[in-house]
Every structure is written in C-alpha cells, then in structure tokens.
Enzyme design. Structure first.
Site, short mmCIF file in Angstrom:
data_model
loop_
_atom_site.label_atom_id
_atom_site.label_comp_id
_atom_site.label_asym_id
_atom_site.label_seq_id
_atom_site.Cartn_x
_atom_site.Cartn_y
_atom_site.Cartn_z
N GLY A 124 0.83 -1.20 0.00
CA GLY A 124 0.00 0.00 0.00
C GLY A 124 0.86 1.24 0.00
O GLY A 124 0.57 2.21 0.69
N HIS A 174 -5.00 0.34 9.63
CA HIS A 174 -6.05 1.03 10.39
C HIS A 174 -7.29 1.32 9.54
O HIS A 174 -8.33 1.70 10.06
CB HIS A 174 -5.52 2.31 11.05
CG HIS A 174 -5.22 3.43 10.11
ND1 HIS A 174 -4.94 4.71 10.55
CD2 HIS A 174 -5.15 3.50 8.76
CE1 HIS A 174 -4.71 5.49 9.52
NE2 HIS A 174 -4.83 4.78 8.42
N GLU A 187 2.05 2.26 12.54
CA GLU A 187 0.66 2.63 12.84
C GLU A 187 0.58 3.23 14.25
O GLU A 187 1.48 3.02 15.08
CB GLU A 187 -0.24 1.40 12.80
CG GLU A 187 -0.46 0.80 11.42
CD GLU A 187 -1.65 1.41 10.69
OE1 GLU A 187 -2.23 2.40 11.19
OE2 GLU A 187 -2.01 0.89 9.61
N GLU A 220 -8.30 2.69 14.92
CA GLU A 220 -6.99 2.68 15.56
C GLU A 220 -7.02 1.62 16.66
O GLU A 220 -8.06 1.41 17.29
CB GLU A 220 -6.66 4.05 16.13
CG GLU A 220 -6.66 5.18 15.10
CD GLU A 220 -5.70 4.95 13.95
OE1 GLU A 220 -4.67 4.28 14.15
OE2 GLU A 220 -5.98 5.45 12.85
#
Length: 360
Positions: free
Chosen positions: A203, A264, A293, A326
C-alpha cells in the site's frame, strides 16, 4: 485558554464554580471549531506561506495582498485570525511598517517541502472527506450505511479509483505524512532495516516511503506495491520497482514487508487477511513485517502530546472507512496472533505512529 492556565489547572482539581466558568468559554470552541480549519485551508489555497517564503522577508499587508491578488481589507481579517492562532507572526519590515512573517507552523502550510503538511490538510478538509462527518450519529444508531458510502454511494477506495483527482489528493496526503513519519522511524529504529536486501511497501502509494528509505539505506532494493491505478502514477526511482496488485490476494516476495497507515483502514478480519499475505511474502528465517501505525493506550490516560491526534484519527476511521479503527496494544496483539506471527515488538517514535515488528 492559554497554556499557563491549563498547566496550573492540571495541578489541582477545579471547583464546580471554576468548571462552570471554564465551560462558558470552552463551549465556544465547539460552536466555531470548524472556523480554524477553514481559515487554514484558505491560507494554503491562497498560498500565503509560499508568498512570504518567496519574498524572503516579512511582507506588509499591501505587499501580500498585491502578491496574492486579494482584497486587502478581507485579507487583513484573515491574517488577524492566523496571527492570533500563532500560525503567522507580525514583525517590523525593512521599511518600518509591520509585516507578516513565517513561523515553524506556517512553514508546514507551504505547498511543497520536507515539512509541508498542506496536502494532508487539503485532503481532510475537502468536500468529499467532510461530507461523511454529517452522518456519524446515524451510523452509530445503525440507521445508515457506513458514513462515506451513505454520502458517496461507494467506499473510499472505489471512489478514489473512479476519481483520479481525489486519488491524487490521497496519494499526496500519504506522501506528506511519510515525509514526517519515515525520518522519525529512521532516527529511532534504523537497526530495523539492517541486514535487509529487499523490502516491499504494501500500500505504498506514490513510493515516497520507499524513496526515503533507500536514500538512507542504500543496501535496500524496494518494491512499491499498491493498486494498479495508484502505482501507474507513482514516480520512477532507482532501486525501486512499482508493482500493481491487490494485497488481499498476494504480496510480492521480499526479505521484509513494510506497511504504513494501511491496516487502520480495515476491521480485524480484513486486517488479519492482509497480515497473512504479508507473512507469506517474507522468509521464515530472517523475514519480518514492519508496521507503522498508531497505538492507543489501553486506559485512555496516555500522557503523550500526540494522544489527542491518535484519538481523532480513530474518529476519522469511523467516518471515512467501513470497518477501520486505531488499535490498542491488546488489539494489535490479537490481529498479529491470529495472522500467525510468533512474536512482535512495539517501539514508540517521535511521531503519531509507533513501529511494530512482527516475526514469523
């Protein structure tokens, strides 16, 4: 409310009368809280910080209004707010009159540059991203589809694939965050990348994360992996190959996978599917998955200055994604365990995110 008063108040418990007086003032920031982001967005779109940067010294109102082709009376009112917010500051010019000067905060409104946060602000304040917030309460009541779908008729990723301008906004915003987060990762955790010859960014957007990594770690060859319409506009770079695909089905093989601000966006089941594909892509002996993250403290009493940002990000996930969130330490442990990782470490860095290393 000034910082000194807030600090003093935290040292003692407020009386009910003091709480009532504070509430009378604090309530107004919720009445007009949207104004601050609207004015900051206006400053970016007008290019106020860029004009002062190009000028090289403080600019008077007339100089600035001329450079921006703005009505000086209207610009004065906007600058008065921006100075009050300490985004810009007033400073005497060479000719004598007061002018407007840059601050470390205003430099983050420049449209380009290593510290620019402009793209992230423009994404989150765009009409596309603001509209779903109006359906947040309906979503909680279960009266509608996920907020983004309820407004736009499809999820964020399908919308971006069909709308190149919005896809570019997302890519620019993610690159903007990478320029902040990756140096923090390298500063605190450079050893994470020692001994790795290849790394796949799952990604990876326009490839900014990998470009920053291979510049610092010249021994690494990178694979920038994202959906075909994303990598089709990614920048070409030495030692980086752009590969299109779908991380739910397959991730290119490498010594390690890095995945930043992706997990997330997804609920636990999808997150576990993505992590399993990442695990399949790395060797069992020296492989690792490097996750960048946010990690939310379990008890909600996080003392870090960025705690508010992490909690606000969780609300962004609620408004903009179907199942994203989250995660706390315990929740990260759950998805990593279900994905088949034998162990993991979590290292805080000087950024919103932490570095999570997961091992087969």
């Amino acid at each position: 409310m000034d910082t000194q008063r807030e600090t003093e108040d935290t040292k003692r418990e407020l009386t009910s009368e003091e709480e009532e007086e504070r509430a009378k003032v604090d309530m107004w920031k919720y009445v007009f809280g949207f104004v601050e982001i609207a004015v900051v967005k206006c400053a970016i779109e007008l290019g106020i910080a860029d004009a002062i940067e190009i000028h090289g010294s403080p600019m008077t109102l007339l100089e600035l209004s001329s450079a921006l082709s703005c009505d000086p009376s209207h610009l004065y009112r906007v600058m008065r707010v921006l100075v009050h917010l300490k985004i810009f500051k007033e400073k005497t010019t060479e000719l004598g009159p007061k002018g407007y000067a840059q601050t470390p905060l205003s430099k983050r409104l420049l449209k380009s540059g290593e510290n620019s946060m402009a793209a992230l602000i423009l994404l989150e304040s765009s009409p596309v991203m603001l509209a779903p917030w109006h359906g947040l309460s309906a979503r909680l009541r279960g009266n509608s589809n996920p907020s983004f779908e309820a407004v736009h008729g499809e999820d964020l990723w399908s919308f971006a694939a069909a709308n190149p301008d919005h896809s570019k906004l997302i890519n620019d915003a993610m690159a903007c965050d990478a320029r902040v987060a990756v140096p923090a990762v390298i500063e605190s955790c450079l050893e994470v990348f020692k001994g790795l010859e290849t790394i796949v960014d799952v990604g990876g957007g326009d490839g900014t994360t990998l470009r920053l990594l291979v510049e610092t770690c010249p021994w690494i060859r990178g694979i920038n992996f994202d959906r075909p319409h994303v990598v089709s506009v990614a920048h070409e770079c030495d030692r980086i190959e752009n590969v299109g695909g779908d991380f739910f089905y397959c991730v290119p093989k490498a010594d390690a996978a890095i995945i930043m601000w992706v997990l997330h966006d997804w609920g636990d089941d999808d997150c576990i599917r993505i992590l399993k594909k990442c695990r399949e892509a790395i060797p069992n002996d020296k492989g690792k998955v490097i996750i960048i993250e946010a990690v939310i403290e379990e008890d909600g009493k996080e003392d870090n200055k960025l705690a508010d940002v992490r909690l606000m990000l969780d609300m962004v996930m609620l408004a903009h994604t179907n199942t994203g969130k989250e995660r706390t330490f315990k929740e990260w442990g759950y998805v990593l365990g279900e994905a088949g990782f034998s162990r993991y470490t979590i290292t805080p860095i000087h950024a919103v995110q932490s570095v999570i290393q997961a091992f087969p």
